[in-house]
Design a protein around this motif. Structure first.
Motif, short mmCIF file in Angstrom:
data_model
loop_
_atom_site.label_atom_id
_atom_site.label_comp_id
_atom_site.label_asym_id
_atom_site.label_seq_id
_atom_site.Cartn_x
_atom_site.Cartn_y
_atom_site.Cartn_z
N SER A 197 -4.06 36.76 -8.51
CA SER A 197 -3.12 36.15 -8.90
C SER A 197 -3.35 34.85 -10.19
O SER A 197 -2.40 34.15 -10.61
CB SER A 197 -3.03 35.40 -7.68
N SER A 205 -1.33 32.91 -12.68
CA SER A 205 -1.03 31.89 -13.25
C SER A 205 -1.58 31.65 -14.29
O SER A 205 -0.65 30.60 -14.69
CB SER A 205 -1.31 31.34 -12.02
N LEU A 242 -0.98 44.60 -9.01
CA LEU A 242 -0.63 44.10 -7.41
C LEU A 242 0.09 45.10 -7.12
O LEU A 242 0.14 45.32 -5.95
CB LEU A 242 0.25 42.66 -7.61
N GLU A 255 3.89 37.00 -2.10
CA GLU A 255 3.98 35.74 -2.56
C GLU A 255 3.18 35.12 -4.27
O GLU A 255 4.16 33.87 -4.60
CB GLU A 255 2.31 34.52 -1.84
N PRO A 256 2.75 35.91 -4.86
CA PRO A 256 2.36 35.98 -6.38
C PRO A 256 3.76 36.33 -7.12
O PRO A 256 4.01 35.51 -8.45
CB PRO A 256 1.22 36.47 -6.77
N ARG A 276 6.16 33.89 -7.00
CA ARG A 276 6.08 32.81 -7.76
C ARG A 276 6.77 33.03 -9.57
O ARG A 276 7.05 32.28 -10.58
CB ARG A 276 5.04 32.12 -8.54
#
Length: 191
Positions: free
Chosen positions: A106, A110, A124, A134-135, A138
């Motif tokens: 993650s 980011s 992932l 979730e990551p 985003r």
């Protein structure tokens, strides 16, 4: 030879006392060992996190380096980057790290540049499960690049469908890119 009852009781009591004391000392020692070992395991877990972090960084570096090519133009040497997929061994290694690797990956999503972000999404997907949602969400809904949003949607479809369908539906209805909306609609049509 006749045994005196008092002697037997005395020896039994003495023997019982020695056995009991040995048991108490052994238990105390073992308890101290277990506590020490537990503390060592906590330190070891922290160390293994840093080792895993370093290993993942190495995997990213090695994978990106595979796509490097030196190009000479007008007497100057440039390094051109071409995306190369990770090796099967690297994918398997990160898959073995499992859920523990998700926060590290993650971070790459980011703060990473293009190839790092794409690799992190690929890794992932290799881990799978609900914790990768979730990551990837985003990226799918917020990344400035339509290409990365589309890629995240493709990787999301490998996660539990009941959890990702609302994310994909949202992208199909409201993404600013025609390409991303079309990708999301295609994914929805396949389910």
């Amino acid at each position: 030879m006749k045994c005196d009852r008092r002697l037997v009781e005395s020896l039994s009591l003495s023997m019982f006392t020695k056995i009991f004391l040995t048991w108490v000392i052994t238990t105390a020692f073992a308890s101290g060992f277990v506590v020490s070992r537990g503390a060592a395991q906590s330190a070891s877990a922290k160390t293994s996190d840093s080792v895993m972090r370093e290993r993942i960084a190495t995997i990213f570096s090695e994978t990106i380096k595979q796509g490097e090519t030196r190009v000479e133009h007008d007497g100057q040497v440039f390094t051109a980057l071409t995306f190369m997929p990770p090796t099967t061994e690297h994918v398997e290694e990160i898959r073995r790290y499992g859920q523990d690797a998700i926060p590290i990956l993650s971070d790459y999503i980011s703060r990473g540049f293009g190839f790092q972000k794409y690799l992190a999404m690929r890794f992932l997907c290799g881990i799978g499960g609900k914790d990768i949602i979730e990551p990837l969400r985003r990226v799918a809904l917020n990344d400035p690049s339509p290409s990365f949003r589309s890629s995240a949607l493709r990787w999301l479809r490998t996660a539990p469908w009941d959890l990702v369908a609302p994310i994909i539906r949202q992208a199909a209805e409201s993404d600013i890119s025609d390409e991303v909306r079309r990708e999301a609609k295609d994914i929805l049509a396949q389910h």
